[in-house]
Every structure is written in structure tokens, then in C-alpha cells.
Design an enzyme around this catalytic site. Structure first.
Site, PDB file in Angstrom:
ATOM      1  N   HIS A 367       0.800  -1.226   0.000  1.00  0.00           N
ATOM      2  CA  HIS A 367       0.000   0.000   0.000  1.00  0.00           C
ATOM      3  C   HIS A 367       0.828   1.270   0.000  1.00  0.00           C
ATOM      4  O   HIS A 367       0.428   2.274  -0.574  1.00  0.00           O
ATOM      5  CB  HIS A 367      -1.018  -0.029   1.132  1.00  0.00           C
ATOM      6  CG  HIS A 367      -2.166  -0.887   0.763  1.00  0.00           C
ATOM      7  ND1 HIS A 367      -2.412  -2.096   1.344  1.00  0.00           N
ATOM      8  CD2 HIS A 367      -3.097  -0.742  -0.209  1.00  0.00           C
ATOM      9  CE1 HIS A 367      -3.465  -2.648   0.773  1.00  0.00           C
ATOM     10  NE2 HIS A 367      -3.893  -1.850  -0.177  1.00  0.00           N
ATOM     11  N   CYS A 681      -9.126  -3.002 -12.158  1.00  0.00           N
ATOM     12  CA  CYS A 681      -8.531  -1.805 -11.549  1.00  0.00           C
ATOM     13  C   CYS A 681      -7.285  -2.113 -10.720  1.00  0.00           C
ATOM     14  O   CYS A 681      -6.868  -1.301  -9.912  1.00  0.00           O
ATOM     15  CB  CYS A 681      -9.562  -1.072 -10.720  1.00  0.00           C
ATOM     16  SG  CYS A 681     -10.250  -2.073  -9.389  1.00  0.00           S
TER      17      CYS A 681
HETATM   18  C1  PEP Z   1      -6.824  -4.891  -5.955  1.00  0.00           C
HETATM   19  O1  PEP Z   1      -6.786  -5.690  -5.025  1.00  0.00           O
HETATM   20  O2  PEP Z   1      -6.436  -5.168  -7.111  1.00  0.00           O
HETATM   21  C2  PEP Z   1      -7.332  -3.532  -5.750  1.00  0.00           C
HETATM   22  C3  PEP Z   1      -7.525  -2.723  -6.761  1.00  0.00           C
HETATM   23  O3  PEP Z   1      -7.545  -3.143  -4.457  1.00  0.00           O
HETATM   24  P1  PEP Z   1      -6.369  -2.738  -3.443  1.00  0.00           P
HETATM   25  O4  PEP Z   1      -5.101  -2.705  -4.211  1.00  0.00           O
HETATM   26  O5  PEP Z   1      -6.729  -1.413  -2.879  1.00  0.00           O
HETATM   27  O6  PEP Z   1      -6.446  -3.837  -2.450  1.00  0.00           O
END
Ligand code: PEP
Ligand code: MG
Length: 756
Positions: A367, A681
Site C-alpha cells: 500500500h 482496476c
Molecule cells: C486490488 O486488489 O487489485 C485492488 C484494486 O484493491 P487494493 O489494491 O486497494 O487492495
């Protein structure tokens, strides 16, 4: 403990006087080796400095041939001196010449001496040189003599680091301290940053080395250790860590280290030898690091970082400093160098001063990396060893395109990068020209390119990047940067600003995705979870905390009054969760309508496909939602059982493997069959090669970080989607046990002149 009123204390006093005197560097060093020899009743005392080319050069000596100074040289690992430097360990020998590593240097005239004691000159775990004493007689040096020489070596390290060393160096020879080095690692966010190092967990540099009164220092040390132990006991007794589990072992190890008598004894000994309490901590930490840094066992390395952390805490106790000071007095072109860090910690630094991030660990989908990407900061991860090699304020270049870090770069490297920055600016201009052009493939397929966002700082990118909308708005980021739960009004205000900035462009808000590694410091679950990524997070948590969920839904509904509201649910595992969420939404809509609020013109609800169980409920899922969005970061993590934040396995499996591509194909086919729009995404959407593959599989809508829209659009314009589709279908239909289709896809791009 015996107070050494002679020996080391007297020597340190003399060294302090010598350091204070205005002397030519060489004269100062000559006097220092003289003092050491006299104090230790040694016939020889020599000081070798490690140069940037890996050669140890004799810098000063008493006893050996003075003509050999600056001429006698040994390579790292060569001879006794080279061995000490390479292993960062002392050698204490009664008969040096019978040691297998002994290398005879005729110019020094050292054949006359038998006993030998050499210690590494260390600073912050790095070897800067070697200090040696020798005697004619065959004798073993006592432990307190070894300790005294090590303490003296610390003072020499300080002299080198503070500049005398550089002035001493002969023209054209750099000391190891200023050595340029490069790290080839992972490029996690594109871009190039030139700036200066800011160590995220700064090793505190101790300048106050000598004590006036060792009893008083011992008392300071005892007090600080006492507080340290209390704070660790306190940490261990907290409810959230009280449950059994692996984390307990880690914390118990902390307690064990903090109560380690051996550690305390070594600290006291260093104080008795004349150091201040903080210098003693630094010395013992340096010794430990230097001894352990070569070990690759991950368990031991983890212990080493626990130990480092502990020593840093103790230093902070002693020096009354807190970790925030550095962030506050940040240089204007900061490149944060960290072992690893949380997303919220990155946000502690003022954006306008950040030029890049370098991590020893971390993976492309951690993150902190995602947040850095949202902020447009170049990131390089898995730069092994960079933390111990970098000092605050060192010049540094982060090349996120190539995944390279240049520490203390040579001037020609710096010039080349300045040119690269100019080149990137020109390319950005090209992308800007593409901005208002439609995103269509060579064979006429329209592809909707959305951007991902989550903070107000992202919004200007919507216009600048030419994205057709926001395909993923990560609402949890507002929660992650706050110190308490954002109030309903604050949430509504943010959503309203987002919608206003978006104008006619659609925005898809993802409901709270907290838990897992997205920890809110002010919100703790009842017990520590052993596998938080698969634990109480995202939709699971919000369904269990309907108050929290309702507040967010209400804020979204109010903010979208009069326009379409698109929401999607993270980490859905079964269709029942979607239904439960929809019920809560309907109830909220009802509630608001009773109070005459302007409601959204339409509410569209989507689900993220991140948990593999959904792959076998495609029909049911698609009937229950208005759209789906593939969260490929998590889907890959759970499908391949590969922790997205674990650098040890970050590159082990490929998202371009037949298995993962078949899964993605299955999702596209299901969406067509059930006439439910699909988008993707995850981070792969922003990598031109992977985006190309997604289009080849049939995706016509993808969402990525704003900075990657230009390169993806440039790729699109050159892609014949149906040609690639044929190639991919053939590969995925046949018996295919390839690790990855990456090479094949790269070749396709190359053969078809597709810019990646
Ligand atoms: C994913 O898991 O691909 C996503 C877009 O969500 P995050 O990266 O915020 O977990
Ligand atoms: Mg996810």
C-alpha cells in the site's frame, strides 16, 4: 564493574584533547597512533583506511616503516588487516605470522613483530578502516585491551566521518564513506528523482562521545534501560497483542533483548572505558550489526532489525528525541530510504519535498507503493542493503523506470540523469498531446481508460491525464491519513469535492476497504489476527459494523444528490454479502427520502472480484450487481497464495502466467454472457505490456494510476486487438505449462512495433 582509571580513560582523554587541537589532519593522526601505542604499551600502532576501490591504505603508523604510509596497501580480504575489514571482526593473535591469512608487506618491516591485535573501525555498521597494535613478544591481548582498542576505533571513525579523512586522502582517491554505489532492484513506480537521503528510521548520530563521569553515565543508562523495559512490558500487556500467536514470539524476543544481561554488560563496559551512554549504545549496536550483517538467514536478520530497533529506542530515550524530528526538518528534495514503511507513514512527509522513495523490502502492490504512485512519487523497492549504506543527506538518484538506485552518484551519472529528467518531460509532452485523442486500438476497438484515486491530491490528474473517469476511488485512504474516524460531514465533503472535480465523468467509489494491511491506528479489532489479509476486513468488517457502513453510505448518497452514484464492494466472497449490502443501501435510501434529501438519480452497485470463490459464482454474482471490477492485486494474491506485501516471493509468479490469464478470460467471458460490464482496476492495468494483454483477452475498460494513462494510450494506438486475441486464445486453449507468457507477449509487441 572495575573502574579503569588508567588505560582507556586516560587514552580517551588524550584523544579528546587531540581532536580539539587545530592540527593538520596527518599530524593529528600521527599523534593519535603514538598515543595509542604508548597507552597500550605496544611497539606498533597502525591505522588503515578503506578506500572506495576496496583497498586498505596505511594512513598512519608508529613502529612500522614511516616511508610505508600511503604506500602500503592491502585488498579487502587480503592479509590480516583485509580479513578484519572484510569480516568486521577483531583478530587477537599471539603469533601473527603463523596465521593462514598473514600477508607479508616488505615495505613495512613488520616481520619483527609477533603478537597482533586488530579491530575494525566501524561507523553505523559500516567498516571504514582497521586499527592495529603489535608487539615483539608473543603475548595474548587481554579482553579489556581489545575493548579499549575498539573504543578508540570509534573515535577514529568519527574523525574520518567528520572530514579529516577526506582531506587526508591523496588526490583522486576517495574514502569508502563517500563511495558511489548502485542498487539494481524493483521499479515500483515510474519516474526519476534526484535528491538527498532521508533515512525513514534515522540512525541517530551520536556526537557526544566522551564521558566526564562514568558513574553518572551508568546511572543515565540504567534509567534509560529501565524506561525501555517498562515501555516494552507495557507494549506486551496491551490487550490487542495479548493473544497467542507468532507476533508474541517477536515481542517476547524484544523483551528478551531488553533484559539481556550481556547487552547491558557490554554497554557498561563501554561507559567505563570513557564513552557516554549514547556512544556506548552506538558502539555495541555497530559491533552487533557488523557481525551479523553478512548473515543471510532471514530469521537472524529479523532479529537483527529487532535489535536495531531496540538500540534506536534506547538512543532516543537517552537523547530525548522522537522520531518525528527528522520529518519536520526535511530537506527540500527528500528521497526517503526505508527498510519498509506503512502508507500512513509516507503521508507524514510533506509531499512538496518528496522526490522519491527507496525501500529495502516491499512489493509493487504494497500500500505504501500504491499511495506513492497516487502521489506521483518514483519508487524503487527491494534495494537490498541500501539502508545500512546510506547516510542522511547523501546525494541519491531513484530511477523508478529501470529499478535502479544510485547512491552518492558520480557527477557524470548525475548529469546523465538530469538529461533523462528532461527527456521524460519531453515524453510527458507527447502523452499530453495524446490526452484529448480517443483511446482506440489500431483495429478500431474503443477502450475506456479510467484512473484510480483516493485523495484530494489525485483530482487534478483527472483532467491532466485525459482519463474518462475514476474507476476506483479508494475511500479508505481518507481514513488512513486521519488520526480518528472521519466524521460523516468530512466524508461527505470529500465525496462532494471528488464529484465536483469529476464533472460529467463517472466516479466509482469503493466502500471502506480497511483491515488487512490497511490498518487504522485508532481502530483495532478485538484480537490480533495471524493472517489479517484473509481476516476481518473490507466488506466483512463493514457488514459487521453497520454503523460505520451506514455513515459512509449516507455520506455517499448525500454527496451524489441529483446524479448517478456508483459504489463497489471490496473483497466479496459470496453473493449473500452483496445482497446484505444492498439491503442496507436500500434502507438508507428510504431513510434519506423521508427527510427530503435530494437522492442520487440512480444507484449502481458493483462487486470487486478479488476472492477466487467468486469465479464459480459468476452467473449469480452478475445477476446481483450492476457491474464488476477485477481487483487483480488481491485476486492474484489469493489465487496464487502469494502474499502481495512479501518481497521474498514478489517475483516468484507472474500475472502473465497461463493460469492467471485463463482466470481473467473466464471473467471477461462471463461478463459478456451475463451482459454485466466489467473493468479491471489492479496495478497490472497501468503496465503497458499487461494492459495490452488485458485488451487482447477482451477487456474494454481498465483503471490505473493517472501517470500510466499516457503510456497505455500510446500502446493502444499501435495494437491490433483481434490479432493479439487470436494469439492469446491459441495459447490458453492448448496444453500450456509455461511459467509465463511474458516473452511471447513481448515478442508480439516488438514484431508489431507496439511501444511499451
Ligand atoms: C486490488 O486488489 O487489485 C485492488 C484494486 O484493491 P487494493 O489494491 O486497494 O487492495
Ligand atoms: Mg484489493
Amino acid at each position: 564493574m572495575r573502574e579503569l582509571t588508567t588505560g582507556p580513560r586516560v587514552l580517551l582523554k588524550r584523544l579528546r584533547e587531540l581532536m580539539a587541537e587545530a592540527l593538520e589532519p596527518q599530524v593529528r593522526l600521527d599523534r593519535i597512533v603514538n598515543e595509542i601505542a604508548k597507552n597500550m604499551v605496544a611497539e606498533v600502532c597502525s591505522f588503515y583506511v578503506l578506500r572506495t576501490d576496496g583497498v586498505l591504505e596505511l594512513y598512519a603508523t608508529v613502529g612500522l616503516n614511516p616511508q610505508a604510509v600511503h604506500l602500503a596497501q592491502l585488498r579487502l580480504g587480503q592479509g590480516l588487516v583485509g580479513t578484519i575489514a572484510a569480516t568486521a571482526r577483531a583478530l587477537n593473535l599471539t603469533d601473527a605470522q603463523s596465521h593462514p591469512a598473514f600477508a607479508y608487506l616488505p615495505e613495512t618491516g613488520e616481520e619483527a613483530y609477533n603478537s597482533f591485535l586488530g579491530v575494525p573501525v566501524l561507523r553505523a555498521g559500516r567498516t571504514l578502516g582497521v586499527l592495529v597494535v603489535q608487539n615483539r613478544t608473543k603475548r595474548a591481548y587481554r579482553d579489556d585491551e581489545v575493548e579499549a582498542l575498539e573504543t578508540t576505533a570509534m573515535v577514529l571513525a568519527e574523525i574520518i566521518a567528520t572530514g579529516d579523512g577526506t582531506r587526508l586522502a591523496r588526490a583522486g582517491i576517495e574514502l569508502d564513506l563517500g563511495r558511489s554505489m548502485s542498487f539494481t532492484a524493483g521499479g515500483y513506480n515510474d519516474g526519476v528523482g534526484l535528491g538527498h537521503v532521508v533515512l525513514h528510521e534515522p540512525r541517530i548520530v551520536v556526537n557526544n562521545l566522551f564521558n566526564e563521569d562514568s558513574e553518572a553515565e551508568i546511572k543515565r543508562l540504567e534509567d534509560a534501560i529501565g524506561s525501555l523495559r517498562l515501555s516494552i512490558d507495557d507494549m506486551l500487556s496491551r490487550r490487542e497483542v495479548a493473544a497467542e500467536g507468532e507476533h508474541r514470539e517477536v515481542l517476547e524476543a524484544y523483551r528478551m533483548f531488553a533484559h539481556d544481561r550481556g547487552w547491558e554488560r557490554r554497554l557498561e563496559e563501554a561507559i567505563h572505558n570513557g564513552l557516554t551512554a549514547e556512544a556506548a549504545v552506538e558502539k555495541v549496536q555497530s559491533d552487533t550489526r557488523a557481525r551479523m550483517v553478512h548473515l543471510t538467514d532471514p530469521y537472524i536478520r529479523e532479529r537483527l532489525s529487532d535489535f536495531d530497533d531496540l538500540a534506536n529506542r534506547l538512543l532516543r530515550q537517552l537523547m530525548g528525541r522522537d522520531a518525528k524530528t527528522v520529518a519536520e526538518s526535511l530537506v527540500k528534495d527528500a528521497i526517503i530510504v526505508a527498510r519498509s514503511m506503512g502508507a500512513a507513514e509516507l503521508l507524514d512527509y510533506p509531499r512538496e519535498r518528496l522526490r522519491g522513495v527507496v525501500l529495502e523490502d516491499g512489493a509493487a502492490t504494497s500500500h505504501v507503493v500504491i499511495v506513492a504512485r497516487a502521489m506521483g512519487i518514483p519508487v524503487v523497492g527491494q534495494a537490498k542493503g541500501v539502508v545500512s549504506m546510506a547516510e542522511n543527506n547523501d546525494a541519491i538518484i531513484v530511477d523508478g523506470d529501470a529499478g535502479i538506485v544510485h547512491l552518492r552518484p558520480q557527477s557524470d551519472v548525475e548529469a546523465a540523469y538530469a538529461e533523462k529528467v528532461r527527456f521524460r518531460a519531453r515524453r510527458q509532452k507527447l502523452y499530453q498531446e495524446l490526452r484529448d485523442k480517443p483511446s482506440v486500438t489500431l483495429d478500431g476497438e474503443n477502450v475506456a481508460l479510467f484512473m484510480n484515486g483516493g485523495l484530494l491530491v489525485d483530482l487534478p490528474q483527472l483532467e491532466a491525464s485525459g482519463a474518462v473517469g475514476i474507476g476506483l476511488f479508494r475511500t479508505e485512504l481518507q481514513f488512513m491519513i486521519a488520526s480518528t474516524f472521519p466524521k460523516a460531514e468530512q466524508q461527505e465533503k470529500l465525496y462532494r469535492s471528488v464529484l465536483e472535480a469529476a464533472g460529467d465523468k463517472p466516479v466509482t467509489f469503493r466502500t471502506l476497504d480497511i483491515g488487512g494491511d490497511k490498518v487504522l491506528p485508532y481502530f483495532r479489532s478485538t484480537g490480533q489476527e495471524e493472517n489479517p489479509a484473509m481476516g476481518w476486513r473490507a466488506i466483512r468488517l463493514t457488514l459487521d459494523r453497520p454503523g460505520l457502513f451506514r455513515t459512509q453510505l449516507r455520506a455517499l448518497l448525500k454527496a451524489s444528490g441529483g446524479r448517478e452514484l456508483r459504489m463497489m464492494l471490496p473483497m466479496v466472497t459470496e453473493v449473500a454479502e452483496v445482497k446484505a449490502a444492498r439491503e442496507i443501501i436500500d434502507r438508507e435510501v428510504n431513510h434519506l427520502s423521508k427527510f427530503d434529501y435530494q437522492l442520487p438519480s440512480k444507484v449502481k452497485l458493483g462487486a470487486m472480484i478479488e476472492v477466487p470463490s467468486l469465479l464459480w459464482q459468476m452467473g449469480e454474482l452478475m445477476d446481483a450487481v450492476d457491474f464488476v471490477s477485477v481487483g487483480s492485486n488481491d485476486l492474484f494474491q489469493f489465487l496464487m497464495a502469494v502474499d502481495r506485501g512479501n518481497s521474498l516471493i514478489a517475483d516468484r509468479f507472474d500475472q502473465l502466467s497461463p493460469a492467471f490469464l485463463r482466470v481473467l478470460r473466464h471473467i471477461v467471458e462471463s461478463s459478456l454472457r451475463h451482459d454485466t460490464p466489467v473493468t479491471l482496476c489492479g496495478e497490472m492495468a497501468g503496465r503497458p505490456l499487461m494492459a495490452m494483454t488485458l485488451i487482447g483477452l477482451g477487456f474494454r475498460s481498465i483503471s490505473m494510476s493517472a501517470a500510466t494513462i499516457g503510456p497505455v494510450k500510446a500502446m493502444l494506438g499501435a495494437l491490433d486487438a483481434s490479432k493479439l486475441n487470436k494469439l492469446l486464445q491459441g495459447e490458453l486453449d492448448k496444453h500450456n505449462d509455461a511459467h509465463s507468457l511474458r516473452e511471447l507477449l513481448l515478442k508480439f509487441a516488438q514484431d508489431n512495433d507496439i511501444p511499451l
